[in-house]
Scaffold this active site. Structure first.
Site, PDB file in Angstrom:
ATOM      1  N   LYS A 152     -12.602   0.255  -4.166  1.00  0.00           N
ATOM      2  CA  LYS A 152     -11.324   0.578  -3.530  1.00  0.00           C
ATOM      3  C   LYS A 152     -11.389   0.144  -2.069  1.00  0.00           C
ATOM      4  CE  LYS A 152      -7.931   4.241  -2.797  1.00  0.00           C
ATOM      5  NZ  LYS A 152      -7.643   5.684  -2.962  1.00  0.00           N
ATOM      6  N   LYS A 203      -9.314  -1.801  -6.995  1.00  0.00           N
ATOM      7  CA  LYS A 203      -8.038  -1.488  -6.354  1.00  0.00           C
ATOM      8  C   LYS A 203      -8.079  -1.951  -4.898  1.00  0.00           C
ATOM      9  CE  LYS A 203      -5.023   2.468  -5.285  1.00  0.00           C
ATOM     10  NZ  LYS A 203      -4.866   3.939  -5.378  1.00  0.00           N
TER      11      LYS A 203
END
Length: 324
Positions: A196, A248
């Site tokens: 992330k 992500k």
């Protein structure tokens, strides 16, 4: 006679192109992120995410049923509480909005879809960070893990099939796995937000959850310049018991997604985040691009890069497009 090789032969008709397509995106691979707002009587529009809503509990149930009927494979749920505090106590409260909404959906849908829940504190804290703060204002990693464990158990008890720790705390997957197992939820899985990045594209999401964040999350989310770090995070999450892993954002990190997919022995997800969605919606609203065609092209690129699962705000719509 030249040319003797003519690749265009395999592009001549729609049927031919379908036959030889190397990458296929199916509705069952798509996960719909959804927001539920405490106290809302009607769904609330999110201006920076056209077509995406902060749902009431009733409208969430309706939207979830429609998404499942369209063939979507799962729903990732985020809560928008009416009140916040320094430790995000609404996240562990059985009567907190995220937990009651999970229970609503599990009662409505049972095992007809995969219910996923965001296991992070950012929506619930009055400072907007993903964890508990230490006295010096930094995020206390280990104190945060304790809360994540409680949060994961509360979500499992409410009906989540998968919990999604997204805070990028060191050791979060292992700590949550232990907490779930000790509470008897050995069948509840973990979708680890393994990779992330600290991205500039989260802005519309923060509108959606009414984030209280001031500053940034660069001390715990990853530096966009790094790739090897992502593979280290992958190795750690797999060792700690992640059932699925995720990258992500998706589009700016397709190279990272490819490397994670090549190295992972569990299913790999990618999250097509709010900023990716908002850019396409804005350009399409201005008539600069074809909305449906662009959305499907981007989803295909994410699948081609190695994602088995794609979280996308177009999930319910795309499921109907893909069935044509």
């Amino acid at each position: 006679m030249f040319p003797s090789h003519r690749p265009r032969r395999l592009r001549t008709t729609p049927a031919m192109r379908r036959l030889v397509a190397e990458t296929e995106v199916r509705p069952s691979q798509l996960v719909l992120p959804a927001f539920v707002k405490e106290g809302a009587r009607e769904p609330v529009e999110i201006p920076s995410m056209p077509g995406v809503l902060q749902h009431s509990r009733d409208s969430l149930r309706k939207a979830a049923v429609e998404a499942v009927e369209a063939g979507v494979g799962g729903i990732m749920l985020f809560g928008v509480p009416a009140e916040r505090d320094a430790v995000g106590s609404g996240a562990t409260d059985p009567d907190g909005i995220l937990n009651v909404a999970l229970a609503d959906l599990r009662s409505e849908l049972g095992d007809a879809t995969v219910l996923m829940s965001d296991c992070c504190l950012d929506e619930f804290t009055d400072h907007g960070h993903c964890g508990v703060l230490a006295a010096d204002g930094t995020v206390d990693n280990d104190a945060t893990l304790e809360v994540y464990g409680e949060m994961a158990v509360a979500q499992a008890r409410a009906g989540a099939h998968l919990v999604g720790p997204s805070g990028m705390m060191d050791g979060q997957v292992g700590f949550i796995r232990t907490a779930l197992d000790e509470a008897g939820f050995t069948d509840t899985g973990i979708l680890a937000y393994t990779v992330k990045y600290s991205s500039a594209l989260y802005g519309p999401f923060r509108d959606a959850v009414e984030s209280q964040l001031k500053g940034d999350r660069k001390t715990y989310q990853q530096d966009p310049a790094n790739v090897r770090e992502s593979l280290r995070e992958l190795a750690l999450d797999l060792a700690e018991g992640a059932d699925m892993v995720m990258v992500k954002p998706a589009l700016p990190y397709l190279d990272v997604l490819r490397q994670v997919a090549d190295a992972s022995d569990v299913p790999v997800a990618a999250y097509q985040i709010s900023g990716e969605y908002a850019m396409v919606e804005a350009a399409a609203a201005n008539g600069w691009i074809e909305r449906e065609r662009t959305a499907l092209e981007l989803l295909t690129s994410i699948g081609r890069a190695g994602a088995d699962i794609v979280l996308t705000y177009w999930a319910a719509e795309a499921a109907t497009w893909l069935d044509r």
